[in-house]
Write an enzyme that holds these catalytic residues in place. Structure first.
Site, PDB file in Angstrom:
ATOM      1  N   GLU A  37      49.295  41.248  45.977  1.00 45.72           N
ATOM      2  CA  GLU A  37      49.920  42.493  46.460  1.00 45.72           C
ATOM      3  C   GLU A  37      51.417  42.503  46.175  1.00 45.72           C
ATOM      4  O   GLU A  37      51.984  43.543  45.840  1.00 45.72           O
ATOM      5  CB  GLU A  37      49.645  42.695  47.956  1.00 45.72           C
ATOM      6  CG  GLU A  37      48.173  42.683  48.363  1.00 45.72           C
ATOM      7  CD  GLU A  37      47.248  43.519  47.484  1.00 45.72           C
ATOM      8  OE1 GLU A  37      47.699  44.531  46.918  1.00 45.72           O
ATOM      9  OE2 GLU A  37      46.067  43.137  47.347  1.00 45.72           O
ATOM     10  N   TYR A  91      40.003  44.054  36.886  1.00 42.90           N
ATOM     11  CA  TYR A  91      40.736  42.920  37.450  1.00 42.90           C
ATOM     12  C   TYR A  91      40.690  41.693  36.541  1.00 42.90           C
ATOM     13  O   TYR A  91      41.720  41.188  36.109  1.00 42.90           O
ATOM     14  CB  TYR A  91      40.145  42.541  38.819  1.00 42.90           C
ATOM     15  CG  TYR A  91      40.536  43.486  39.926  1.00 42.90           C
ATOM     16  CD1 TYR A  91      39.955  44.743  40.033  1.00 42.90           C
ATOM     17  CD2 TYR A  91      41.486  43.126  40.876  1.00 42.90           C
ATOM     18  CE1 TYR A  91      40.308  45.611  41.055  1.00 42.90           C
ATOM     19  CE2 TYR A  91      41.847  43.989  41.904  1.00 42.90           C
ATOM     20  CZ  TYR A  91      41.260  45.226  41.989  1.00 42.90           C
ATOM     21  OH  TYR A  91      41.625  46.080  42.994  1.00 42.90           O
ATOM     22  N   GLY A 103      41.166  43.406  50.970  1.00 44.40           N
ATOM     23  CA  GLY A 103      41.888  42.181  51.290  1.00 44.40           C
ATOM     24  C   GLY A 103      43.358  42.523  51.467  1.00 44.40           C
ATOM     25  O   GLY A 103      44.017  42.080  52.400  1.00 44.40           O
TER      26      GLY A 103
HETATM   27  N1  BES Z   1      45.113  48.143  44.937  1.00 44.12           N
HETATM   28  C1  BES Z   1      44.024  47.289  45.256  1.00 44.12           C
HETATM   29  C2  BES Z   1      43.002  47.941  46.151  1.00 44.12           C
HETATM   30  C3  BES Z   1      42.365  49.180  45.573  1.00 44.12           C
HETATM   31  C4  BES Z   1      42.112  49.348  44.214  1.00 44.12           C
HETATM   32  C5  BES Z   1      41.970  50.190  46.446  1.00 44.12           C
HETATM   33  C6  BES Z   1      41.525  50.516  43.739  1.00 44.12           C
HETATM   34  C7  BES Z   1      41.378  51.351  45.974  1.00 44.12           C
HETATM   35  C8  BES Z   1      41.158  51.523  44.619  1.00 44.12           C
HETATM   36  C9  BES Z   1      44.518  45.980  45.862  1.00 44.12           C
HETATM   37  O1  BES Z   1      45.695  45.524  45.280  1.00 44.12           O
HETATM   38  C10 BES Z   1      43.511  44.919  45.569  1.00 44.12           C
HETATM   39  O2  BES Z   1      43.271  44.705  44.413  1.00 44.12           O
HETATM   40  N2  BES Z   1      42.965  44.258  46.570  1.00 44.12           N
HETATM   41  C11 BES Z   1      42.064  43.147  46.351  1.00 44.12           C
HETATM   42  C12 BES Z   1      42.870  41.876  46.288  1.00 44.12           C
HETATM   43  C13 BES Z   1      42.360  40.811  45.396  1.00 44.12           C
HETATM   44  C14 BES Z   1      41.989  41.223  44.013  1.00 44.12           C
HETATM   45  C15 BES Z   1      43.357  39.661  45.315  1.00 44.12           C
HETATM   46  C16 BES Z   1      41.085  43.090  47.513  1.00 44.12           C
HETATM   47  O3  BES Z   1      41.234  43.843  48.459  1.00 44.12           O
HETATM   48  O4  BES Z   1      40.156  42.308  47.471  1.00 44.12           O
HETATM   49 ZN    ZN Z   2      45.346  45.007  43.231  1.00 41.73          ZN
END
Ligand code: BES
Ligand code: ZN
Length: 650
Positions: free
Chosen positions: A320, A409, A292
């Site tokens: 983010e 999370y 996302g």
């Molecule tokens: N940093 C993460 C994406 C990530 C985490 C990539 C671990 C690879 C390894 C990003 O901030 C994230 O959490 N994206 C989520 C957003 C949501 C929780 C609001 C997503 O992509 O769904």
């Molecule tokens: Zn994140």
């Protein structure tokens, strides 16, 4: 750079041979991981402080030709160890540009499960501080997504972006790829002159005619935050040091969807202290982006599925942005503590949303996530991975991707919410504010976090808190705070009544009094319930509350009324396809399913759909057919996960 390309072939064969050069490195030396479970780097002996990249982006061969110039702090090492995967190394030199001397290097074997990649051991001298690696990427460079013109909005220009987190940066740059090492970087990037290049650094706002761009990231960051995107990209400023980059066709929609960004920034700074990175821009990528959002510093990468027209998914951008403090300023020391990045960020995100949209909406968002956590915990208990419901994980010999779950999370965020309830909001806020200041531009482990928590919050407020249970034990502690969301009770009762075979969506009788011939007269109007009467998050809870074995005929009726299969909102589409996949109804909406899986590459949506299809024979066969048709549209992160769901026998 032309010369470089001609040289590559013979050296490629040589460097691929895995033959140890001089002096022969022992197998043990080639596969040790002294500082981090997922990196070969000998950071305690020699580590990169600044990295200068010289990159030529060749769309025709889908290759990056690069030189990675490492400025290192050397504490007397005779070998500098880097991480690499899917790269070809042409040569390695020591010394400043122009005065370089070639040196010997050895490439270690690939780790057993091809997760970590290979060690690159470079012979250095005691006082060496400059190591230059000449290399090129390959089709096994998993960070890279090269998009043909047909996968972009313009349909006429190609696109490239990188995704580094967790351990993919080593697939496009040979470097010490552990989050515990922070480095500054600069880059000279050459791209086709009709395209713009952007990085997680200070960025241009316009294309130039020679296709050469220079970048500087002057604040030290972990390697997973080095990022690059190249495409036909436009820019619009939003004020308050915020702006939007997107393919030109999407730019207006993006600006409307994210116009609250300057306000989000004010809210975030008021909560936890000044933003430390200068500008904050969001780059909206093509639909194949596997997440996302990704918090690349100064330039969040975002998925266009966030463009709903009603700002209903902007919490992802709040998330983010929050990473600019939690994650980018204060970084998890190893991937075992991803929760320190993500849990803190989800808590921070919820606070931003509360300030922006009010407590009721923020709590509804949190409740949806809490429901997901409960599901995840149930699944973990069923497939005997319950041990992984600890916040701090043991990831030795495991893919750090495992850590990216609702545990880090949502359990992580509820750790902070529960702590807030125990100590009071003001106390927690001043703790977090000083935490971000104290650990700014540093990394943090669970143990360091605990020491700081004890000293700066719990001892001061005289409160006993079961943080050990939260961090080191599986499951959800009993004191986990409960979010009250009365507004969702109605939607829950709708799901329940539907499951009991009733229709909760019969038109509602509305009584109206009108004046007729001087007399008051009662009239009854039957108003049908509409999709727009409820929030996206309410519909999500409704769909998720439906019985998995709901008959196709009943799903068809719901779909006729609310047009779920035709919505533009991918959160709803995903939940609807997952439910439909458990009955034959999925075959009635196959065109919509196909179109979605072809267009969208965000793993959070794509993977649950393939997993749901894989649960029965007919579904599995449909899933495999679609996957084979569309797999080249996906980034490796999504492609690998989907492949596992469809082909790996458990
Ligand atoms: N940093 C993460 C994406 C990530 C985490 C990539 C671990 C690879 C390894 C990003 O901030 C994230 O959490 N994206 C989520 C957003 C949501 C929780 C609001 C997503 O992509 O769904
Ligand atoms: Zn994140």
């Amino acid at each position: 750079m032309r010369v470089l390309r001609l040289l590559i072939l013979p050296i490629l064969l040589w460097s691929c041979s895995n033959e140890p050069n001089k002096p022969p490195a022992s197998t043990e030396q080639l596969s040790q991981r002294p500082n981090d479970d997922h990196s070969y780097a000998n950071l305690d002996q020699i580590n990169t402080k600044h990295l200068h990249l010289e990159l030529e982006i060749d769309f025709e061969s889908q290759t990056i030709y690069g030189i990675a110039r490492h400025q290192m702090q050397n504490r007397g090492a005779d070998t500098a160890i880097f991480d690499m995967k899917g790269l070809l190394i042409q040569k390695v030199t020591l010394g400043p540009k122009g005065l370089e001397k070639e040196t010997d290097f050895t490439i270690g074997p690939m780790d057993k499960d091809s997760i970590i990649g290979q060690a690159l051991l470079v012979n250095v001298e005691e006082h060496t501080s400059e190591v230059n690696i000449y290399y090129q990427t390959t089709s096994a460079s998993d960070a890279l997504d090269w998009l043909d013109t047909n996968l972009t909005s313009s349909k006429s220009k190609p696109f490239l972006y990188t995704q580094g987190q967790a351990i993919l940066t080593r697939t496009w740059i040979p470097l010490q790829d552990a989050p515990s090492n922070r480095l500054t970087y600069s880059a000279d990037v050459k791209v086709p002159s009709d395209l713009l290049a952007l990085m997680s650094a200070k960025n241009p706002t316009e294309r130039n005619d020679i296709g050469s761009y220079h970048f500087e990231m002057k604040r030290a960051i972990p390697s997973y935050l080095i990022a690059l995107a190249v495409g036909d990209i436009g820019f619009q400023d939003l004020g308050n040091h915020c702006g939007i980059y997107a393919e030109k066709e999407l730019l207006n929609d993006c600006v409307k969807e994210f116009e609250d960004l300057p306000q989000m920034m004010r809210v975030a700074e008021a909560l936890y202290g000044p933003y430390q990175w200068g500008r904050y821009d969001v780059l909206v990528l093509p639909y194949s982006f596997p997440f996302g959002g990704m918090e690349n510093p100064m330039l969040t990468f975002a998925n266009p599925t966030l463009l709903t027209g009603d700002k209903s998914l902007v919490s992802v951008v709040a998330h983010e942005l929050a990473h600019s403090w939690s994650g980018n300023l204060v970084t998890n020391h190893s991937w075992s503590d991803l929760w320190l990045n993500e849990g803190t960020t989800v808590y921070f995100e919820q606070r931003i949303m509360e300030a922006l949209r009010g407590k009721e909406i923020a709590d509804i968002l949190a409740q949806v996530e809490f429901g997901e956590l409960q599901e995840t915990l149930k699944e973990m208990a069923a497939d005997s991975s319950f041990q992984d419901s600890k916040l701090h994980l043991d990831l030795v010999n495991r893919d750090p991707d495992i850590a990216m779950s609702d545990i880090a999370y949502v359990k992580g965020a509820f750790f902070f919410r529960t702590l807030e309830q125990a100590v009071g909001r003001a106390q927690l806020d001043s703790f977090l504010k000083s935490y971000f200041k104290h650990f700014a531009f540093k990394t943090i482990s669970a143990d360091q976090f605990i020491d700081y928590l004890e000293a700066q919050l719990l001892a001061k407020s005289g409160i006993d808190f079961n943080y050990r249970q939260w961090i080191f034990e599986a499951g959800l502690p009993d004191n986990c705070m409960k979010v009250q969301t009365p507004r969702l009770d109605k939607i829950r009762s709708f799901a329940q009544s539907f499951n009991e075979g009733k229709n909760p969506f019969k038109p509602i009788a509305q009584i109206k009094w009108i004046q007729k011939n001087g007399k008051r007269k009662k009239t009854v109007a039957y108003v049908p319930v509409q999709y727009s009467d409820y929030l996206i998050q309410e519909w999500q809870l409704f769909i998720r509350g439906l019985h998995p074995q709901t008959k196709a005929s009943r799903l068809r009726l719901l779909d006729q009324q609310f047009k779920f299969s035709h919505t533009q909102n991918s959160e709803i589409l995903c939940d609807w396809f997952v439910l439909a996949a458990q009955s034959n109804y999925i075959f009635e909406i196959e065109p919509q399913l196909r179109a979605f899986l072809q267009k969208v590459g965000r793993r959070k949506f794509v993977l649950p759909i393939y997993q749901a299809l894989a649960k029965n024979k007919k579904g599995l066969s449909l899933g495999r057919t679609i996957f084979q048709e569309v797999k080249t549209n996906y980034h490796s992160v999504t492609r690998h996960s989907a492949w596992k769901a469809l082909y790996r026998k458990n």
